[in-house]
Design an enzyme around this catalytic site. Structure first.
Site, PDB file in Angstrom:
ATOM      1  NE  ARG A 110      -2.589  -0.095   3.601  1.00  9.37           N
ATOM      2  CZ  ARG A 110      -3.430   0.270   4.552  1.00  9.37           C
ATOM      3  NH1 ARG A 110      -4.737   0.271   4.314  1.00  9.37           N
ATOM      4  NH2 ARG A 110      -2.999   0.620   5.727  1.00  9.37           N
ATOM      5  CB  THR A 114      -2.576   7.014  -2.724  1.00  6.11           C
ATOM      6  OG1 THR A 114      -1.880   5.763  -2.891  1.00  6.11           O
ATOM      7  CG2 THR A 114      -1.791   8.132  -3.379  1.00  6.11           C
ATOM      8  CG  ASP A 206       2.255  -3.110   9.115  1.00  6.39           C
ATOM      9  OD1 ASP A 206       2.520  -4.257   8.684  1.00  6.39           O
ATOM     10  OD2 ASP A 206       2.304  -2.088   8.410  1.00  6.39           O
ATOM     11  CG  ASP A 209       5.852  -3.285   9.835  1.00  6.69           C
ATOM     12  OD1 ASP A 209       6.401  -3.711   8.796  1.00  6.69           O
ATOM     13  OD2 ASP A 209       5.588  -2.091  10.031  1.00  6.69           O
TER      14      ASP A 209
HETATM   15  C1  PRP Z   1      -1.091  -4.830   4.300  1.00  4.24           C
HETATM   16  C2  PRP Z   1      -1.875  -6.126   4.372  1.00  4.24           C
HETATM   17  C3  PRP Z   1      -2.675  -6.101   3.107  1.00  4.24           C
HETATM   18  C4  PRP Z   1      -2.961  -4.642   2.931  1.00  4.24           C
HETATM   19  C5  PRP Z   1      -4.377  -4.385   3.355  1.00  4.24           C
HETATM   20  O1  PRP Z   1      -0.005  -4.980   3.461  1.00  4.24           O
HETATM   21  O2  PRP Z   1      -1.075  -7.270   4.492  1.00  4.24           O
HETATM   22  O3  PRP Z   1      -2.002  -6.622   1.977  1.00  4.24           O
HETATM   23  O4  PRP Z   1      -2.059  -3.929   3.779  1.00  4.24           O
HETATM   24  O5  PRP Z   1      -4.709  -3.084   3.142  1.00  4.24           O
HETATM   25  P1  PRP Z   1      -5.817  -2.639   2.078  1.00  4.24           P
HETATM   26  O6  PRP Z   1      -6.987  -3.532   2.273  1.00  4.24           O
HETATM   27  O7  PRP Z   1      -6.081  -1.219   2.487  1.00  4.24           O
HETATM   28  O8  PRP Z   1      -5.219  -2.735   0.712  1.00  4.24           O
HETATM   29  P2  PRP Z   1       1.076  -3.821   3.219  1.00  4.24           P
HETATM   30  O9  PRP Z   1       0.683  -2.980   2.083  1.00  4.24           O
HETATM   31  O10 PRP Z   1       1.339  -3.117   4.518  1.00  4.24           O
HETATM   32  O11 PRP Z   1       2.343  -4.643   2.746  1.00  4.24           O
HETATM   33  P3  PRP Z   1       3.253  -5.679   3.537  1.00  4.24           P
HETATM   34  O12 PRP Z   1       2.417  -6.927   3.766  1.00  4.24           O
HETATM   35  O13 PRP Z   1       4.382  -5.910   2.611  1.00  4.24           O
HETATM   36  O14 PRP Z   1       3.658  -5.043   4.842  1.00  4.24           O
HETATM   37  N1  URA Z   2      -2.552  -3.495   6.907  1.00  2.83           N
HETATM   38  C1  URA Z   2      -2.212  -3.981   8.118  1.00  2.83           C
HETATM   39  O1  URA Z   2      -1.232  -4.744   8.252  1.00  2.83           O
HETATM   40  N2  URA Z   2      -2.958  -3.618   9.171  1.00  2.83           N
HETATM   41  C2  URA Z   2      -4.015  -2.816   9.069  1.00  2.83           C
HETATM   42  O2  URA Z   2      -4.682  -2.533  10.092  1.00  2.83           O
HETATM   43  C3  URA Z   2      -4.350  -2.312   7.805  1.00  2.83           C
HETATM   44  C4  URA Z   2      -3.597  -2.680   6.726  1.00  2.83           C
END
Ligand code: PRP
Ligand code: URA
Length: 215
Positions: A110, A114, A206, A209
């Site tokens: 994400r 945005t 997160d 993380d």
């Molecule tokens: C997080 C999560 C989803 C997304 C959800 O990933 O694992 O993929 O956000 O958010 P959305 O429904 O608003 O799209 P992130 O983009 O943080 O990537 P990561 O798993 O690499 O940390």
């Molecule tokens: N992605 C995450 O990992 N946690 C949230 O709460 C939203 C998006």
């Protein structure tokens, strides 16, 4: 909970073990190692529910004592598709239940400003039209990532797709229903709302993380 969303194409897995483990997952004090184990276990319990309608065919089996009739799962080619990174945490638990499943990968993150998903990787098995896809991501927040991943799967010919997530926000469920109304969503909890940064409340923070120890 927004009860108008439950039912239809949204299944909330209500097993007591799922609720117990999800509460541990939410706890900010849960260390990385335990967090990873919990994601793995909840994913396995959810896969148990999400595979409840797999079709069976009768098969003969020779026990140590006599010939008997048994059952085998018929003809489905299951494919797990974790959305990188956090979806990776759900793969091993489900593979323990369905060891023959193939694993594809979709890379998305994400954009911090945005909140829209940015694509960076896509790889799934070649025989897409013959396969049933389980898209894996612990978090359904705005829904942007799941909508984009499902669009990518459809673009290469996939049609039987389910989403397994751990925590869903009403905003994400609505966006997914609007973009892909036929897709069935399985989650362990439907939370209250998103905050101004697109994080789920109460959520678990997160997921990527916490799984991988980054920030
Ligand atoms: C997080 C999560 C989803 C997304 C959800 O990933 O694992 O993929 O956000 O958010 P959305 O429904 O608003 O799209 P992130 O983009 O943080 O990537 P990561 O798993 O690499 O940390
Ligand atoms: N992605 C995450 O990992 N946690 C949230 O709460 C939203 C998006």
């Amino acid at each position: 909970m927004d009860t108008t969303l439950a039912g239809g194409n949204l299944t909330i897995v209500k097993h007591p073990l799922v609720k117990h483990k999800l509460t541990m997952l939410r706890d900010r004090r849960t260390p990385k190692k335990i967090f990873k184990e919990l994601v793995d276990e909840i994913a396995m319990l959810m896969a148990y529910e999400a595979t409840a309608d797999l079709s069976l065919e009768p098969v003969e089996v020779q026990t140590p004592l006599e010939q008997a009739m048994g059952w085998q799962v018929s003809g489905k080619k299951l494919t797990l598709v974790p959305i990188l990174r956090a979806g990776l945490g759900m793969v091993e638990g489900i593979l323990r239940l369905v060891p023959s499943a193939r694993v594809g990968h979709i890379g998305l993150y994400r954009d911090h400003d945005t909140l829209e998903p940015v694509d960076y990787y896509f790889k799934v098995p070649a025989d897409v039209t013959e396969r049933d896809f389980f898209l894996l991501d612990p978090m359904l927040a705005t829904g942007g990532s799941a909508v984009s991943a499902i669009s990518s799967l459809k673009r290469v010919g996939a049609s039987r797709i389910r989403l397994l997530c751990l925590v869903a926000a009403p905003e994400g469920v609505r966006r997914l229903h609007a973009a892909h109304p036929e897709i069935q969503i399985f989650c362990a909890a439907l939370d209250r709302e998103l905050n101004e940064h697109g994080y789920i409340l109460p959520g678990l923070g997160d997921a990527g993380d916490r799984l991988f120890g980054t920030r």
